[in-house]
Design an enzyme around this catalytic site. Structure first.
Site, PDB file in Angstrom:
ATOM      1  N   TRP A  99      68.304  19.539  11.363  1.00  0.00           N
ATOM      2  CA  TRP A  99      68.931  19.791  12.671  1.00  0.00           C
ATOM      3  C   TRP A  99      68.265  20.976  13.362  1.00  0.00           C
ATOM      4  O   TRP A  99      68.033  20.961  14.574  1.00  0.00           O
ATOM      5  CB  TRP A  99      70.432  20.014  12.525  1.00  0.00           C
ATOM      6  CG  TRP A  99      71.131  18.816  11.948  1.00  0.00           C
ATOM      7  CD1 TRP A  99      71.800  18.745  10.770  1.00  0.00           C
ATOM      8  CD2 TRP A  99      71.206  17.491  12.513  1.00  0.00           C
ATOM      9  NE1 TRP A  99      72.285  17.477  10.565  1.00  0.00           N
ATOM     10  CE2 TRP A  99      71.936  16.687  11.611  1.00  0.00           C
ATOM     11  CE3 TRP A  99      70.715  16.914  13.690  1.00  0.00           C
ATOM     12  CZ2 TRP A  99      72.198  15.334  11.858  1.00  0.00           C
ATOM     13  CZ3 TRP A  99      70.971  15.562  13.933  1.00  0.00           C
ATOM     14  CH2 TRP A  99      71.709  14.801  13.023  1.00  0.00           C
ATOM     15  N   ASP A 166      74.075  26.559  16.438  1.00  0.00           N
ATOM     16  CA  ASP A 166      74.635  25.219  16.246  1.00  0.00           C
ATOM     17  C   ASP A 166      75.655  25.355  15.114  1.00  0.00           C
ATOM     18  O   ASP A 166      75.286  25.599  13.972  1.00  0.00           O
ATOM     19  CB  ASP A 166      73.493  24.257  15.867  1.00  0.00           C
ATOM     20  CG  ASP A 166      73.998  22.859  15.478  1.00  0.00           C
ATOM     21  OD1 ASP A 166      75.224  22.637  15.432  1.00  0.00           O
ATOM     22  OD2 ASP A 166      73.137  21.997  15.209  1.00  0.00           O
ATOM     23  N   LYS A 190      82.629  16.758  12.843  1.00  0.00           N
ATOM     24  CA  LYS A 190      82.603  17.232  11.467  1.00  0.00           C
ATOM     25  C   LYS A 190      83.905  17.931  11.090  1.00  0.00           C
ATOM     26  O   LYS A 190      84.446  17.713  10.030  1.00  0.00           O
ATOM     27  CB  LYS A 190      81.424  18.196  11.243  1.00  0.00           C
ATOM     28  CG  LYS A 190      80.074  17.685  11.744  1.00  0.00           C
ATOM     29  CD  LYS A 190      79.402  16.724  10.797  1.00  0.00           C
ATOM     30  CE  LYS A 190      78.245  15.943  11.415  1.00  0.00           C
ATOM     31  NZ  LYS A 190      77.162  16.720  11.969  1.00  0.00           N
TER      32      LYS A 190
HETATM   33  C1  PLP Z   1      75.808  16.305  12.678  1.00  0.00           C
HETATM   34  C2  PLP Z   1      75.020  17.463  13.145  1.00  0.00           C
HETATM   35  C3  PLP Z   1      74.283  17.431  14.341  1.00  0.00           C
HETATM   36  C4  PLP Z   1      74.156  16.185  15.188  1.00  0.00           C
HETATM   37  O1  PLP Z   1      75.272  16.021  15.962  1.00  0.00           O
HETATM   38  P1  PLP Z   1      75.405  14.843  17.014  1.00  0.00           P
HETATM   39  O2  PLP Z   1      76.719  15.153  17.652  1.00  0.00           O
HETATM   40  O3  PLP Z   1      75.380  13.547  16.271  1.00  0.00           O
HETATM   41  O4  PLP Z   1      74.274  14.943  17.969  1.00  0.00           O
HETATM   42  C5  PLP Z   1      73.617  18.574  14.728  1.00  0.00           C
HETATM   43  N1  PLP Z   1      73.669  19.700  13.996  1.00  0.00           N
HETATM   44  C6  PLP Z   1      74.370  19.769  12.848  1.00  0.00           C
HETATM   45  C7  PLP Z   1      74.398  21.048  12.070  1.00  0.00           C
HETATM   46  C8  PLP Z   1      75.061  18.660  12.383  1.00  0.00           C
HETATM   47  O5  PLP Z   1      75.760  18.728  11.234  1.00  0.00           O
END
Ligand code: PLP
Length: 355
Positions: A99, A166, A190
């Site tokens: 990511w 993020d 999540k």
């Molecule tokens: C799941 C995840 C993403 C991707 O998220 P989307 O909403 O599917 O674009 C990005 N960063 C992290 C740390 C993730 O766990």
């Protein structure tokens, strides 16, 4: 049979949240209409948006001068919105996994993108430390929890340039010092809501510093000006997110979530370290509380598929590790009960006894 949901995402939500969401799909707040069929500009939904925003600010202790947004596009769209809105010439990225790397890739199209450190050579099993962030970077970006590899930055870093994170997979699992950040974002699927909504916390005066044209929908200012209602927001996931935040508050807020997360992670890591058949994959000092990755020790490697089948038969769901790590990943998000972690530990012990 009771299912124990260890899925990495979309993932477990509090059962109360699922029940309340289901009720609202049939009849929202007794108005005789489904939440699926009302205007996002109705006073009923405006109240949801207002409460979601207020709870987000309250639970994370967000200081004055920040906006909370609920948008579409997932964390993945933020990967390009971040440089669009914050990068004039140069940005710094910490590469701790897939990511982080995807975020960095988007930045490269906008200017000089410095990878300050990377653990790619060790398949991202640890968080690099003691790196230098260029003093002239417009911002420093990192991923607080690496969902795939099970590593986590549990303490807010300190740096001289605006910080952006993020936090898709560990938001609301520990208190954070929001005042250290220019922006925090993540996909909600999540630890907060069903998929479809992205949360963004942005420091208002960190915006407006780039000279490029920013497309309307990609400009954070657009969404701040219109209270996340410039276009139709993801109504249902925002409603569920609000319910999850009510649930967090009712249990004692983010400090209580951190306590739960620590207890669960400590229990499971203790078993991984004790059990002769299993071993953790992440560096001990960087172990994630949210995504606990482990494999079978070399002498028991042949039993990996058997264990997965055994655990599945006992009600465990979503335990298979990501293909780039293999083995197992037990995602222990806020809504996962301690009993589920205990059920997994019981499986591991029973499997050990019979092999
Ligand atoms: C799941 C995840 C993403 C991707 O998220 P989307 O909403 O599917 O674009 C990005 N960063 C992290 C740390 C993730 O766990």
């Amino acid at each position: 049979m009771k299912k124990h949901n260890f899925s990495a995402g979309p993932s477990i939500l509090p059962s109360e949240v699922i029940e309340e969401t289901a009720k609202a799909v049939l009849d929202f707040n007794g108005i005789g209409l489904s939440i699926l069929e009302i205007s996002h500009r109705s006073k009923e939904f405006q109240a949801v948006m207002d409460e979601a925003e207020a709870l987000f600010k309250e639970l994370l202790n967000i200081p004055e001068g920040y906006s909370v947004l609920f948008l579409g596009g997932g964390a993945s769209l933020e990967f390009c919105m971040i440089p669009y809105n914050f990068m004039e010439k140069k940005a710094a990225y910490l590469n701790t996994g897939v990511w982080a790397k995807k975020a960095m890739k988007e930045a490269k199209a906008f200017g000089e993108t410095v990878e300050v450190a990377s653990s790619a050579d060790a398949n991202y099993t640890f968080i690099p430390k003691n790196y230098e962030i260029p003093a002239d970077a417009d911002y420093f970006h990192f991923t607080s929890n690496n969902t795939i590899y099970g590593t986590e930055i549990l303490e807010d870093p300190t740096c001289a340039v605006p910080m952006i994170a993020d936090m898709s997979s560990d938001i609301f699992s520990r208190p954070i010092d929001v005042s250290k950040y220019a922006c925090i974002y993540g996909g909600a699927q999540k630890n907060l809501a069903p998929s479809g909504v992205t949360f963004v916390v942005v420091k208002n005066d960190a915006l407006g510093k780039v000279s490029r044209y920013i497309p309307t929908m990609l400009n954070y200012q657009t969404h701040i000006n219109d209270g996340s209602m410039f276009n139709t927001p993801p109504v249902l996931p925002i409603y569920s997110a609000m319910l999850t935040m009510r649930w967090i508050k009712s249990l004692g807020g983010v400090p209580a979530m951190e306590k739960r997360a620590k207890e669960k992670a400590d229990m499971l890591y203790a078993e991984i370290d004790r059990n002769k058949m299993f071993m953790g994959t992440a560096a001990v000092e960087d172990r994630s509380r949210m995504n606990i990755c482990f494999v079978m020790t070399p002498e028991y490697k042949e039993f990996e598929a058997d264990f997965l089948k055994f655990a599945t038969e006992k009600g465990m769901v979503g335990l298979k590790g990501h293909r780039s790590v293999g083995g197992f990943r037990a995602s222990c998000y806020n809504a996962l009960a301690k009993e589920s972690v205990q059920a997994l530990i019981d499986c591991m012990q029973e499997f050990e006894k019979t092999h």
